[in-house]
Design an enzyme around this catalytic site. Structure first.
Site, PDB file in Angstrom:
ATOM      1  CG  PHE A 249       7.534 -14.477   8.556  1.00  0.00           C
ATOM      2  CD1 PHE A 249       8.075 -14.063   7.359  1.00  0.00           C
ATOM      3  CD2 PHE A 249       7.626 -13.628   9.645  1.00  0.00           C
ATOM      4  CE1 PHE A 249       8.693 -12.830   7.245  1.00  0.00           C
ATOM      5  CE2 PHE A 249       8.238 -12.398   9.543  1.00  0.00           C
ATOM      6  CZ  PHE A 249       8.773 -11.990   8.334  1.00  0.00           C
ATOM      7  CB  SER A 280       3.326 -11.008   2.087  1.00  0.00           C
ATOM      8  OG  SER A 280       4.302 -10.031   1.741  1.00  0.00           O
ATOM      9  CG  ASP A 281       6.017 -10.237   8.208  1.00  0.00           C
ATOM     10  OD1 ASP A 281       6.672  -9.189   8.010  1.00  0.00           O
ATOM     11  OD2 ASP A 281       5.807 -10.675   9.354  1.00  0.00           O
ATOM     12  CG  PHE A 282      10.648  -7.420   5.038  1.00  0.00           C
ATOM     13  CD1 PHE A 282      10.496  -6.062   4.835  1.00  0.00           C
ATOM     14  CD2 PHE A 282      11.816  -8.026   4.617  1.00  0.00           C
ATOM     15  CE1 PHE A 282      11.495  -5.310   4.221  1.00  0.00           C
ATOM     16  CE2 PHE A 282      12.812  -7.298   3.998  1.00  0.00           C
ATOM     17  CZ  PHE A 282      12.655  -5.936   3.795  1.00  0.00           C
ATOM     18  CG  PHE A 283      12.238 -11.484   1.023  1.00  0.00           C
ATOM     19  CD1 PHE A 283      12.407 -10.622  -0.042  1.00  0.00           C
ATOM     20  CD2 PHE A 283      12.881 -12.707   0.986  1.00  0.00           C
ATOM     21  CE1 PHE A 283      13.203 -10.974  -1.135  1.00  0.00           C
ATOM     22  CE2 PHE A 283      13.677 -13.073  -0.090  1.00  0.00           C
ATOM     23  CZ  PHE A 283      13.845 -12.200  -1.160  1.00  0.00           C
TER      24      PHE A 283
END
Length: 735
Positions: A249, A280-283
């Site tokens: 992130f 990607s990581d979450f969002f």
């Protein structure tokens, strides 16, 4: 000019750490399979519309009602799903994919980290065993449970190195040392894959070094330190075959990793040779706007794709904007095709397509609950770290007399796990009181008082009863637990003390004068200086999982000797963190003088050093031998040491090897772990432990990230922790 006279060995890439090199050249049969896969992927891409290509890069989370997502799968607009756990839901999505025009199978991913149904000890406890083979077994068992329901990808292992226990996600990793973390990274990847799941090595890179220990905060890391400390576990994971890598992130040196082409493409793909999926990581793609590097979601999608992000997890940025970006000429079809090619290639390599060259995916056979639980107990047994044991307070023996077990955690059936798929029924967990009573109740009196209103000691239930129970006993076993809600993601702490009123309870029990054996369940190193002074024995039990309290009773009762070692330094005070055994030397080493490295209000040393851990027996080290006084820059030497069990009972010891480069162009760490072996010894038994030390393993990185093996003198230390005193010397010489 001095640099011209120094013999430096600059490798074409950066040095491999022991047993964690990148994969060897693909053998001919596998090359043929890869060629077939490449041909099939090319043919498939040629048939895909732009919308279908973007669908393969779309990675949403299950949302209710989910009928619209099923329809999107049928239309080819969703190619992957996360958090689909219910078997019925999985079958519905699989059917939707089969009903799509191109019938491309889905990636189904969840956080199967240390639990699916049976909960294993948390991953930092795996590292405390100092046995990568046990971590591999644990990962395999978690994966075998998970894969039976159709899930094919786990968001694990987390392999971020961290020296800051304020950061809550240290619970998921292997601690502060890159050598140890690399060994466990490779083992966990092998285990999950053996159990039937693809892996996502995360979080590339520097996520474990947030400023202030605050989750998601930026990291300032020099290029040399990035390659020395934080990248090695990812190199190990790639060498072990991880199919995907998850970007972190955070920002590294001011640039969000999600938009950092140098890290994701130049380093990860080109230098490390990673050819799989980067997600990607979450969002994280939309959050590029929060970072201030994208003005809108379209720009965020463009920057992430250009950096090397193949899958947009839960961000909806690719789905909503990549088509427009291509039409406007801001994103090329070549970039889209390259990302889609990586996704489809991994799906073929995983065997998800029915026409996969070499055969479709075969899920390992179901594993019995009993076998999984046995593996969980085996890991727990070797994860407990005895950090203090004055007067042989532990184990509990008939000579211990009446024992008072105090603490609500002793009757808790919660496994205190942070990760584990929601809404799955967990197997029954034996409480510590039940397990301990079965072991000592027949021969001596075991008293119990909960003391607290809850397992994490937020409030008292009956403090007076707990004190009275302690007074009636000869030995107090007090079990305390770090607040269960403050471990894991988004759980950074400024106070590393005991939760709630637990310190107050400890003070009251200490005033009784009865010896206290303190057991602490935690997901991170805590500052236990005050507790250390009040107790006779102290054991770190981590959060031990479904079989953990039974294993803990076995160790407390002396059926098994503790053999865990700390994978992270325990500070005396939160003011010491970040803290690590491998600090660089300073111009003024710590002494009693004020004007040296240290603090005016605390000792500079840790409470418990990295690698520390006691047993119910004792061990001695002697006869250190080094096979040769010098080696060339491409050479190797053998280090041998005699380890003897000098105590009254059998036990396991972790022999640890550390090195220090005495003089170099860069200041080098005071010590660096370069080898470890866990051995079992009967009373009086002696074993010769051998370590092979390669010159290439002693490389450091320069400011361009290039590895350097510099000739010069080295010290080697062997012993039971990072404070080992048995030492020898050798030299690396120019060719």
């Amino acid at each position: 000019m001095r640099l011209l006279r120094i013999f430096l060995f600059l490798l074409p890439s950066f040095a491999s750490f022991p047993a964690h090199s990148t994969p060897s050249p693909t053998p001919p049969p596998a090359r043929a399979v890869e060629a077939d896969i490449e041909a099939k992927v090319s043919a498939l891409i040629a048939r895909m519309t732009l919308a279908e290509k973007i669908g393969q890069l779309n990675f949403p989370s299950l949302a209710f009602p989910y009928e619209s997502q099923l329809e999107a799968v049928k239309q080819g607009r969703i190619g992957n799903m996360l958090n689909v756990v219910n078997p019925g839901h999985l079958r519905s999505f699989e059917a939707a994919a089969r009903g799509s025009r191109l019938k491309i199978p889905l990636l189904f991913a969840i956080d199967a980290v240390h639990a699916f149904r049976v909960t294993f000890p948390v991953p930092i406890a795996w590292a405390a065993t100092w046995r990568p083979d046990l971590a591999e077994l644990a990962a395999e068992m978690v994966a075998r449970e998970t894969a039976q329901d159709g899930i094919n990808l786990t968001f694990a292992p987390m392999i971020d190195v961290s020296r800051d226990p304020r950061w809550g996600r240290v619970i998921e990793g292997a601690g502060e040392d890159p050598f140890l973390a690399s060994a466990f990274a490779a083992a966990r990847v092998r285990g999950y894959r053996k159990g039937g799941l693809a892996t996502a090595a995360k979080h590339f890179v520097g996520y474990g070094a947030p400023e202030g220990g605050r989750d998601y905060n930026g990291a300032q890391i020099s290029i040399a330190e990035l390659f020395d400390r934080y990248i090695p576990p990812f190199e190990a994971a790639i060498g072990a075959g991880t199919e995907t890598v998850m970007a972190s992130f955070n920002t590294v040196n001011g640039v969000p990793v999600t938009a950092n082409r140098w890290l994701l493409t130049d380093v990860l793909r080109e230098r490390l040779g990673f050819g799989g999926i980067v997600m990607s990581d979450f969002f994280a793609v939309p959050e590029l706007m929060n970072h201030g590097v994208a003005a809108d979601l379209g720009q965020a999608s463009r920057k992430a794709l250009h950096a090397g992000i193949d899958l947009d997890m839960a961000g909806e940025a690719y789905r909503r904007h990549l088509g427009t970006e291509v039409a406007a000429g801001r994103v090329s079809m070549d970039e889209i095709d390259a990302a889609v090619r990586r996704v489809l290639t991994v799906k073929y390599r995983m065997g998800l397509f029915e026409d996969t060259p070499g055969g479709a995916r075969k899920i390992p056979s179901a594993v019995t609950d009993a076998r999984v639980r046995a593996a969980a107990r085996a890991v727990a047994r070797e994860s407990f770290v005895l950090v203090k044991n004055s007067g042989a307070t532990l184990p509990i023996t008939p000579q211990s007399g009446t024992v008072a077990l105090i603490g609500a955690a002793a009757t808790s059936i919660s496994d205190h796990s942070w990760y584990g798929p929601a809404r799955l029924e967990k197997p029954k967990t034996e409480t510590l009181e039940q397990a301990l009573r079965r072991r000592i109740g027949a021969t001596q009196t075991l008293l119990f008082a909960a003391g607290f209103a809850d397992a994490c000691g937020h409030a008292f239930k009956d403090k007076a009863e707990a004190i009275a129970t302690a007074r009636a006993a000869d030995l107090v076993v007090l079990i305390l637990s770090e607040d269960c809600a403050v471990s894991g993601e988004g759980a950074s702490r400024t106070d590393l003390g005991l939760s709630g009123v637990q310190e107050e309870m400890l003070d009251a029990l200490a005033e009784t004068g009865k010896p206290i054996a303190l057991v602490v369940e935690t997901g991170r190193p805590l500052a236990l200086t005050s507790a250390h002074e009040k107790v006779a024995a102290l054991m770190i039990a981590w959060h031990p999982g479904t079989e953990g309290r039974t294993a803990l009773a076995e160790v407390l009762a002396g059926e098994i000797a503790p053999s865990g070692k700390l994978p992270m330094t325990f500070p005396r005070s939160v003011g010491q963190v970040p803290i690590s055994y491998s600090d660089l030397p300073t111009s003024r080493p710590a002494t009693a003088d004020r004007y040296t490295t240290g603090y005016v209000d605390e000792k500079p040393t840790p409470l418990y050093p990295f690698g520390h851990g006691l047993s119910y027996t004792t061990f001695s080290y002697s006869g250190l031998e080094i096979s040769a006084p010098r080696m060339t820059r491409d050479g190797a030497i053998e280090v041998r040491v005699e380890v003897e069990n000098t105590g009254p009972r059998a036990g396991q010891e972790v022999a640890q090897l550390y090195t220090r480069q005495l003089v170099a162009e860069r200041s080098r760490p005071l010590r660096e772990l370069k080898g470890f072996q866990k051995i079992a010894l009967a009373p009086g038994q002696r074993k010769t432990v051998r370590f092979t030390l390669k010159a290439s393993e002693l490389a450091y990185h320069d400011d361009a990230g290039r590895p350097v093996v510099e000739p010069g003198r080295f010290r080697v230390f062997v012993g039971s922790s990072s404070t080992a005193e048995l030492a020898g010397s050798f030299e690396i010489v120019a060719d």
